[in-house]
Design an enzyme around this catalytic site. Sequence first.
Site, short mmCIF file in Angstrom:
data_model
loop_
_atom_site.label_atom_id
_atom_site.label_comp_id
_atom_site.label_asym_id
_atom_site.label_seq_id
_atom_site.Cartn_x
_atom_site.Cartn_y
_atom_site.Cartn_z
N ASP A 48 -11.72 47.25 3.65
CA ASP A 48 -12.72 46.19 3.81
C ASP A 48 -12.59 45.49 5.16
O ASP A 48 -11.49 45.33 5.69
CB ASP A 48 -12.52 45.17 2.67
CG ASP A 48 -13.52 44.04 2.73
OD1 ASP A 48 -14.73 44.31 2.62
OD2 ASP A 48 -13.10 42.88 2.91
N GLU A 94 -15.03 50.26 6.27
CA GLU A 94 -16.25 49.45 6.33
C GLU A 94 -16.22 48.78 7.70
O GLU A 94 -15.58 47.75 7.89
CB GLU A 94 -16.27 48.39 5.22
CG GLU A 94 -17.59 47.63 5.19
CD GLU A 94 -17.45 46.13 4.95
OE1 GLU A 94 -18.49 45.46 4.81
OE2 GLU A 94 -16.31 45.62 4.92
#
Length: 737
Positions: free
Chosen positions: A419, A472
């Site tokens: 993330d 990401e």
Amino acid sequence: MRKPRVTAATSGPDGLAPASDVAAIVAGTHGDPFAVLGVHEVGKGLFARCFVPHAETVTAYTLTGIEAGALSRRDDAGFFEGKLSIKKRQPLRYHAHNAGGDWWLTDPYSFGPVLGPMDDYYIAEGSHLRLFDKLGAHVIEHEGATGVHFAVWAPNAKRVSVVGDFNDWDGRRHTMRDRRDTGIWEVFIPDIGAGRPYKYEIIGPDGVRLPLKADPFAFKSELRPATASVVAVPPAHDWGDEAHRNYWRNADPRREAVSIYEVHAGSWQLHDDGTFLSWDELADRLIPYVVETGFTHIEFMPISEHPYDPSWGYQTTGLYAPSARFGDPDGFARFVDGAHRAGVGVILDWVPAHFPVDAHGLAHFDGTALYEHADPRKGFHPDWNTAIYNFGRREVVSFLVNNALFWAEKYHVDGLRVDAVASMLYLDYSRKAGEWIPNEKGGRENLEAVSFLQKMNKEVYGHHPGVMTIAEESTSWPKVSAPVHEGGLGFGFKWNMGFMHDTLEYFSKEPIFRKHHHNDLTFGLTYAFSENFVLPLSHDEVVHGKGTLLSKMAGDDWQKFATLRAYYGFMWGYPGKKLLFMGQEFAQRREWSEARALDWNLLDFRPHRGVWQTVRDLNYLYRSRPALHGRDCEPEGFSWLIVDDSQNSVFAWVRNAPGGSPVAVISNFTPVPRDNYRVPLPKAGKWREIINTDASEYGGSGMGNGGMVEARAEGKNISATMLLPPLSTIMLELVAD
């Protein structure tokens, strides 16, 4: 290397502990209790000292039950000491008595250390790759006793203790041994086992007692709002997933079908009373559903322990502990094994970018900025009010790298989606001028974070072939998914945020205006093979007032459903792996909330059922046709057929890969059927229609080409004339001769 702490003498000429040491033990401020408590040589004999609050008398025994001597009470608070009759230094048990009764306890200070010099060496070097076997709480046998070994990194602390219900949360009872050279504190506490809640009581360098801290390496935690760590053994699961793991060890995921179903475990489904499903209940419901819908992988939003439900798991306080919301950690192991046996992989959303500043967490862990940067310009995230890991500290990097390895080894996960990578890569991420510090070269790149990500990827791929990492990353940082030895970050894949943004922007436009935005859908192919991409329609697009994918589509209700089906057809035919957030596979109408389950009743309505059937059939096609996945990451697998028909908003290309027939993907993004539309094709012959998102069984108008078109050669050109249904994507596969 830290200097050894100077400690007071352990005894006077008479064998008694100095009064200052006794006072410090009773007050709970002694930084080196092993120098005072336990068994010590005094002259030619042995003395024992212990701190047993509430005891009036204490008698020492060996572990085999031989009486070793009665101890005298030196301090009414419970400090006892006395000469022993035994000749050999060994662990002791004490029989304590007061007016209320008697009890037995084993002396933790009579045991030697568990960690050894090689552990110290590799920990200090930052190269220890099995920290999860050394730090945290481990049930072990040690020097003839069974108990729990605790170890924690707190290099600047004056004193660290383990507290729990086994010592009435009294920080004076189990103060730990400081290993000094590494900053690790350890203690073996006999006679306790799995299931016991505990925390660390830490006195910082300024002498202030900190809020009780959870264990950074805890393998289990209490259910929120409680915040204690819980002693747990590693998953004792009898794994049956070797076939699945062997397949992926020997596969190149870039050339495999990867279709990911993104799931929030706390809201996919709930009990009628609103409580969470357990891992076993999720296994019984979610795994068969994913198999039926055709996805290859489940990607869970963060399941590590976190205190705040609305954070969706992205503000974690227990990176090594599956959240107690869903039951015991063993339940997650059973879930992963069940998924693997059904042929479904499990990917975890992993958050090494930042952590919350809850008092029981990592922030100011030992009274200093330990896991985070001290300077808020590097150590505090303004968007999320969280702390940023200090990637320049080898112990912090080791903590995070070990966590990635932990999930792959102990829980057999198939991948980690990392993330907020962009927030890690740029020192000025979400900061104004003057709010950030340049790197050593004067630039804005976070070179320490780059080094960490490269190390993490090298270790994961080196130790666990078959496990993939996915970034990401929302910027144009180069070579995110290139190998480290080629100067890349080393990820296996990167989310294609540009695809998500451009396509959603396009489909939000009324069809009559789409001709002016044709480039939104063609531009992505100019960089589609610059990275190994995953095409994400993730949770980020259905929260914070953004609505749902269905609500983003332009037009009336019929057009919204038709456009969404056509969009999915376009996406599944587009080069790149696929990711779809839960609920969007059946066109959820309400925006997602972590506080409620998905609206499963919608599957009883034909338009929603039709979208689900479309996704199911697209998944099966994607998996069964090498042309649709075998060269997802290679330009040789894609060729435009129609790129410039902006007037009709028509797009067409052909996908191909070794081992299968070519597949043509043709989309008409207006509500106008295009009859007698000529599409160039790479080969003459019959092309079978393998999907038509306008089919009546999906809720469409049922227009089509009778299941087949024929491409004919006219000079050097080959083409077929066909009907393009309204707001549709069709796929045609060359029929083998």
